[in-house]
Design an enzyme around this catalytic site. Structure first.
Site, mmCIF file in Angstrom:
data_model
loop_
_atom_site.group_PDB
_atom_site.id
_atom_site.type_symbol
_atom_site.label_atom_id
_atom_site.label_comp_id
_atom_site.label_asym_id
_atom_site.label_seq_id
_atom_site.Cartn_x
_atom_site.Cartn_y
_atom_site.Cartn_z
ATOM 1 N N GLN A 438 -4.555 7.125 -2.540
ATOM 2 C CA GLN A 438 -5.774 6.605 -1.935
ATOM 3 C C GLN A 438 -6.844 7.696 -1.826
ATOM 4 O O GLN A 438 -6.544 8.875 -1.705
ATOM 5 C CB GLN A 438 -5.480 6.031 -0.552
ATOM 6 N N SER A 439 -8.097 7.247 -1.868
ATOM 7 C CA SER A 439 -9.272 8.116 -1.714
ATOM 8 C C SER A 439 -9.294 9.237 -2.739
ATOM 9 O O SER A 439 -9.854 10.299 -2.506
ATOM 10 C CB SER A 439 -9.323 8.697 -0.293
ATOM 11 N N ARG A 440 -8.641 9.010 -3.872
ATOM 12 C CA ARG A 440 -8.628 9.939 -4.996
ATOM 13 C C ARG A 440 -7.954 11.277 -4.665
ATOM 14 O O ARG A 440 -8.169 12.283 -5.346
ATOM 15 C CB ARG A 440 -10.043 10.146 -5.546
ATOM 16 N N LEU A 441 -7.135 11.289 -3.611
ATOM 17 C CA LEU A 441 -6.352 12.482 -3.271
ATOM 18 C C LEU A 441 -5.003 12.380 -3.970
ATOM 19 O O LEU A 441 -3.950 12.214 -3.347
ATOM 20 C CB LEU A 441 -6.195 12.602 -1.754
#
Length: 484
Positions: A438-441
């Site tokens: 999620q959230s490009r992490l």
């Protein structure tokens, strides 16, 4: 989904639509609950095709008292099983067993039923999609309370200027309040973003101007198509819906997924990257992914110019990754000048990718011979015919050459492997396992080789994870390094 030109699809009058329903539920043996089940599944499938679960979770389905409302109830059940969170507004419940059974099914899934009076005047804050399943093609007259107010609520929603700030409206078969044949006569009706026509589009669908028009209800038998002269698009694969008309243009920069995956932690992976790859590969095969052995192969010539193409993995062990090709191809030419190359496996459905870098050598002639003769005879002939990367005047050249070889070996005799065809093996010096989060992490674990006490060992490091999105195309081309 395959797209079909709207002008080529038959649009039904109200009378023909009613007649077809009578035929289906009369001499052709369908029951109303069968048709309702197929229709509702089609609606849910079309919604899932366009509105991804990661961004459109909460779905309000407004159901009318008739068959259209029943389609909405069925769609709610399927959307629940697809992972969405449906909410149902069903103000005028029908006492018939079919409908009460559908309600019971939804109640058993703990799907909330929302009274009209509890709906907010502005639906934007609580719902990500609104499905209009109030009235179908058999409706006549003027909508009565509470449906008149519900329609006005959707009218107000559909005139919000910025579509990104409001939930899209999906109408089932007919936008409620529209004339079945003439469409939105007053011009003040619902402006749905998606229309899911059932059986065949009705005449009013010609006035639909939203970006997404689908046809659902994959149940029209040949006698109906023949009697009414129906021209309907073929459904792709096993899909229950097919897009009608032009696919809308997309703002590339707005395309994104918010991945939801288990964490990939150092203490969970195997110490040897070959074992870790094999574990992930086996999971991709078990998940039923199409061609999980497809991989992007990137090579670089002596001038530092990179090129990539998809090839198929045909073997992997502790010595490396094996594929087969024509030794006269561009990739073979690149590898003769620069033996460094990279592989990329991308398993979209699992939010995973694996990068592998290393040096490449040809496999033994014996190994190439063994694999060549394990292939179907048609593939053997194809390997002989196709001189990869050479310019030909047309496809008919390949077809004619193939036909001549097919005739030559029609007696089932042995087909010799050509000298210009064989395998390559990439011996890795680096692996990277990527798991979308999620959230490009994202999680990125990299295996690289280190010398420890006179021997080579694999060392695991975590890298900051980010998957770049293309937001524009640069005609000047990428700035690329020549060495991998």
């Amino acid at each position: 989904t395959a797209a079909a030109a709207a002008a080529e699809v038959t649009h039904l009058s109200q009378r023909d639509a009613a007649d077809i329903d009578e035929q289906l539920m009369g001499p052709l043996g369908f029951s109303v609950d069968q048709l309702m089940e197929l229709a509702g599944l089609s609606v849910a499938t079309a919604v899932a095709e366009v509105y991804k679960l990661s961004e459109h979770t909460r779905v309000l389905i407004i159901c009318g008292p008739g068959n259209n409302g029943g389609d909405g109830l069925v769609a709610a059940r399927h959307l629940y099983h697809f992972g969405y969170k449906p909410f149902v507004c069903y103000p005028k419940r029908t006492a018939k067993p079919l409908y009460s059974g559908l309600v019971t099914q939804l109640e058993s899934l703990a799907i909330p039923f929302v009274p009209v009076e509890d709906l907010p005047q502005d639906l934007s804050g609580q719902y990500d999609i609104v499905i209009d399943a109030m009235f179908g093609f058999s409706f006549h007259g003027t909508p009565r309370p509470p449906f008149d107010d519900l329609i006005q609520m959707l009218v107000s929603l559909s005139v919000v200027g910025d579509s990104a700030k409001r939930p899209p409206i999906v109408s089932v078969d007919i936008p409620s309040g529209w004339h079945v044949e003439e469409g939105d006569v007053s011009g003040g009706g619902i402006k749905p973003d998606m229309l899911v026509s059932l059986t065949a589009p009705k005449l009013c669908a010609k006035k639909f101007t939203g970006p997404h028009h689908f046809l659902g209800g994959r149940f029209v038998p040949p006698p109906i198509s023949s009697k009414y002269g129906l021209e309907l698009p073929p459904y792709p694969g096993t899909s229950m819906c097919v897009r009608i008309g032009k696919v809308p243009s997309v703002d590339i920069s707005s395309l994104r997924e918010n991945y939801i995956s288990p964490e990939l932690l150092e203490n969970q992976v195997m110490p040897n990257p070959f074992d870790q790859f094999r574990s992930w590969f086996d999971e991709a095969v078990t998940a039923g992914l199409r061609e999980p052995n497809a991989m992007a192969l990137t090579t670089v010539n002596k001038a530092g110019k990179p090129s990539s193409r998809m090839v198929l993995l045909k073997g992997v062990d502790k010595q490396g990754f094996v594929w087969y090709t024509n030794y006269g191809s561009q990739k073979a030419h690149d590898l003769s000048e620069n033996s460094n190359a990279a592989l990329l496996f991308y398993w979209n459905e699992m939010n995973r990718q694996v990068r592998v870098e290393g040096s490449v050598q040809k496999v033994s002639e014996e190994e190439s011979e063994k694999y060549f003769h394990s292939r179907p005879r048609g593939s053997q002939l194809g390997a002989i015919v196709s001189k990869q990367s050479t310019v030909i005047s047309g496809r008919e050249v390949l077809q004619q050459a193939y036909k001549e070889l097919e005739q030559k070996y029609s007696d089932g005799s042995f087909i010799p492997k050509p000298d210009y065809w064989g395998g390559y093996r990439l011996t890795p010096n680096l692996f990277e396992f990527w798991q979308g989060q999620q959230s490009r992490l994202h999680d990125r674990l990299q295996y690289s080789q280190r010398e420890v006490g006179g021997s080579t060992e694999w060392h695991i490091q975590r890298k900051a994870g980010y998957m770049r999105r293309i937001s524009r195309f640069n005609a000047a081309g990428p700035n690329s390094r020549g060495r991998l």
